[in-house]
Design a protein around this motif. Structure first.
Motif, PDB file in Angstrom:
ATOM      1  N   ARG A 179      21.086  -8.131  -2.329  1.00  0.00           N
ATOM      2  CA  ARG A 179      19.713  -7.796  -2.684  1.00  0.00           C
ATOM      3  C   ARG A 179      19.550  -7.892  -4.196  1.00  0.00           C
ATOM      4  N   GLU A 180      18.345  -8.178  -4.640  1.00  0.00           N
ATOM      5  CA  GLU A 180      18.111  -8.280  -6.079  1.00  0.00           C
ATOM      6  C   GLU A 180      16.711  -7.786  -6.423  1.00  0.00           C
ATOM      7  N   GLY A 181      16.609  -7.159  -7.559  1.00  0.00           N
ATOM      8  CA  GLY A 181      15.316  -6.720  -8.048  1.00  0.00           C
ATOM      9  C   GLY A 181      14.491  -7.903  -8.494  1.00  0.00           C
ATOM     10  N   VAL A 182      13.208  -7.839  -8.238  1.00  0.00           N
ATOM     11  CA  VAL A 182      12.297  -8.926  -8.582  1.00  0.00           C
ATOM     12  C   VAL A 182      11.400  -8.541  -9.751  1.00  0.00           C
ATOM     13  N   ALA A 183      10.739  -7.399  -9.618  1.00  0.00           N
ATOM     14  CA  ALA A 183       9.791  -6.964 -10.647  1.00  0.00           C
ATOM     15  C   ALA A 183       9.538  -5.470 -10.497  1.00  0.00           C
ATOM     16  N   GLY A 184       9.044  -4.856 -11.560  1.00  0.00           N
ATOM     17  CA  GLY A 184       8.708  -3.441 -11.535  1.00  0.00           C
ATOM     18  C   GLY A 184       7.507  -3.173 -12.413  1.00  0.00           C
ATOM     19  N   ILE A 185       6.784  -2.084 -12.093  1.00  0.00           N
ATOM     20  CA  ILE A 185       5.606  -1.722 -12.870  1.00  0.00           C
ATOM     21  C   ILE A 185       5.536  -0.216 -12.984  1.00  0.00           C
ATOM     22  N   SER A 186       5.128   0.257 -14.143  1.00  0.00           N
ATOM     23  CA  SER A 186       5.049   1.691 -14.390  1.00  0.00           C
ATOM     24  C   SER A 186       3.824   2.294 -13.706  1.00  0.00           C
ATOM     25  N   THR A 187       3.796   3.606 -13.622  1.00  0.00           N
ATOM     26  CA  THR A 187       2.683   4.277 -12.948  1.00  0.00           C
ATOM     27  C   THR A 187       1.350   3.985 -13.629  1.00  0.00           C
ATOM     28  N   ASP A 188       1.369   3.839 -14.948  1.00  0.00           N
ATOM     29  CA  ASP A 188       0.104   3.566 -15.636  1.00  0.00           C
ATOM     30  C   ASP A 188      -0.206   2.075 -15.730  1.00  0.00           C
ATOM     31  N   GLY A 189       0.692   1.266 -15.213  1.00  0.00           N
ATOM     32  CA  GLY A 189       0.458  -0.173 -15.199  1.00  0.00           C
ATOM     33  C   GLY A 189       0.661  -0.868 -16.525  1.00  0.00           C
ATOM     34  N   ARG A 190       1.044  -0.130 -17.546  1.00  0.00           N
ATOM     35  CA  ARG A 190       1.150  -0.722 -18.886  1.00  0.00           C
ATOM     36  C   ARG A 190       2.479  -1.435 -19.116  1.00  0.00           C
ATOM     37  N   SER A 191       3.471  -1.078 -18.339  1.00  0.00           N
ATOM     38  CA  SER A 191       4.793  -1.678 -18.514  1.00  0.00           C
ATOM     39  C   SER A 191       5.211  -2.405 -17.254  1.00  0.00           C
ATOM     40  N   THR A 192       5.713  -3.604 -17.455  1.00  0.00           N
ATOM     41  CA  THR A 192       6.213  -4.390 -16.336  1.00  0.00           C
ATOM     42  C   THR A 192       7.552  -5.019 -16.704  1.00  0.00           C
ATOM     43  N   SER A 193       8.323  -5.332 -15.697  1.00  0.00           N
ATOM     44  CA  SER A 193       9.591  -6.015 -15.913  1.00  0.00           C
ATOM     45  C   SER A 193       9.783  -7.041 -14.820  1.00  0.00           C
ATOM     46  N   TYR A 194      10.549  -8.078 -15.150  1.00  0.00           N
ATOM     47  CA  TYR A 194      10.792  -9.160 -14.205  1.00  0.00           C
ATOM     48  C   TYR A 194      12.234  -9.623 -14.277  1.00  0.00           C
ATOM     49  N   VAL A 202       0.852  -1.182   0.000  1.00  0.00           N
ATOM     50  CA  VAL A 202       0.000   0.000   0.000  1.00  0.00           C
ATOM     51  C   VAL A 202       0.891   1.236   0.000  1.00  0.00           C
ATOM     52  N   ALA A 203       0.669   2.089  -0.990  1.00  0.00           N
ATOM     53  CA  ALA A 203       1.489   3.288  -1.134  1.00  0.00           C
ATOM     54  C   ALA A 203       0.687   4.534  -0.779  1.00  0.00           C
ATOM     55  N   SER A 204       1.373   5.561  -0.334  1.00  0.00           N
ATOM     56  CA  SER A 204       0.709   6.840  -0.183  1.00  0.00           C
ATOM     57  C   SER A 204       0.254   7.292  -1.573  1.00  0.00           C
ATOM     58  N   LYS A 205      -0.761   8.116  -1.611  1.00  0.00           N
ATOM     59  CA  LYS A 205      -1.280   8.530  -2.909  1.00  0.00           C
ATOM     60  C   LYS A 205      -0.203   9.211  -3.747  1.00  0.00           C
ATOM     61  N   PHE A 206       0.612  10.027  -3.109  1.00  0.00           N
ATOM     62  CA  PHE A 206       1.685  10.712  -3.823  1.00  0.00           C
ATOM     63  C   PHE A 206       2.640   9.696  -4.446  1.00  0.00           C
ATOM     64  N   THR A 207       3.041   8.711  -3.661  1.00  0.00           N
ATOM     65  CA  THR A 207       3.958   7.687  -4.160  1.00  0.00           C
ATOM     66  C   THR A 207       3.324   6.913  -5.303  1.00  0.00           C
ATOM     67  N   TYR A 208       2.086   6.534  -5.104  1.00  0.00           N
ATOM     68  CA  TYR A 208       1.406   5.694  -6.084  1.00  0.00           C
ATOM     69  C   TYR A 208       1.209   6.425  -7.409  1.00  0.00           C
ATOM     70  N   ASP A 209       0.876   7.702  -7.341  1.00  0.00           N
ATOM     71  CA  ASP A 209       0.552   8.451  -8.557  1.00  0.00           C
ATOM     72  C   ASP A 209       1.782   8.863  -9.350  1.00  0.00           C
ATOM     73  N   TYR A 210       2.929   9.059  -8.667  1.00  0.00           N
ATOM     74  CA  TYR A 210       4.062   9.666  -9.349  1.00  0.00           C
ATOM     75  C   TYR A 210       5.287   8.774  -9.514  1.00  0.00           C
ATOM     76  N   TYR A 211       5.248   7.586  -8.911  1.00  0.00           N
ATOM     77  CA  TYR A 211       6.439   6.734  -8.970  1.00  0.00           C
ATOM     78  C   TYR A 211       6.144   5.350  -9.534  1.00  0.00           C
ATOM     79  N   ASP A 212       7.055   4.887 -10.355  1.00  0.00           N
ATOM     80  CA  ASP A 212       7.029   3.477 -10.701  1.00  0.00           C
ATOM     81  C   ASP A 212       7.367   2.695  -9.437  1.00  0.00           C
ATOM     82  N   ILE A 213       6.798   1.528  -9.296  1.00  0.00           N
ATOM     83  CA  ILE A 213       6.976   0.758  -8.074  1.00  0.00           C
ATOM     84  C   ILE A 213       7.445  -0.643  -8.405  1.00  0.00           C
TER      85      ILE A 213
END
Length: 121
Positions: free
Chosen positions: A45-60, A23-34
């Motif tokens: 540490r290692e990256g697992v996955a990422g998603i763009s702010t609009d949800g259209r792009s993902t990476s794994y 759960v992200a703060s609204k500011f975080t959720y609206d302006y940052y890829d997560i």
């Protein structure tokens, strides 16, 4: 203010599934890829996955492809990580992170507190 709060970790057996929530703060959720990172004992540490702010792009990460799915729910300001076919080597602390870009795992901008995932029989 950047704020990320994870939940959903636990103990599961190999082959089972688990769904992590962030759960992200609204500011975080609206302006940052997560994304999601993980840190296992005595491992980097290692990256697992990422998603763009609009949800259209993902990476794994390679180890996550085909087993993990990242998604976001705009109504709840929440990013999920669905993990299927879990293996003992997936055991780690999982962290929700704010990313400069959805496919850039170099240096996250902000970290949540983490949630522990243990895969063991």
């Amino acid at each position: 203010q950047l704020q990320l709060v994870e939940s959903g970790g636990g103990l599961v057996q190999p082959g089972e599934s688990l769904k992590l929530s962030c759960v992200a703060s609204k500011f975080t959720y609206d302006y940052y890829d997560i994304g999601w990172f993980r840190k296992a004992p005595e491992k980097l540490r290692e990256g697992v996955a990422g998603i763009s702010t609009d949800g259209r792009s993902t990476s794994y990460a390679d180890f996550a492809k085909g087993r993990f799915t990242i998604s976001r729910d705009n109504a709840k300001n929440t990013v999920y990580l669905q993990m299927n076919s879990l293996k003992p080597e997936d055991t780690a602390d999982y962290y929700c992170v704010a990313l400069a870009r959805w496919n850039d795992y170099g240096d996250p901008l902000h970290w949540g507190q983490g949630t522990q995932v243990t895969v063991s029989s």
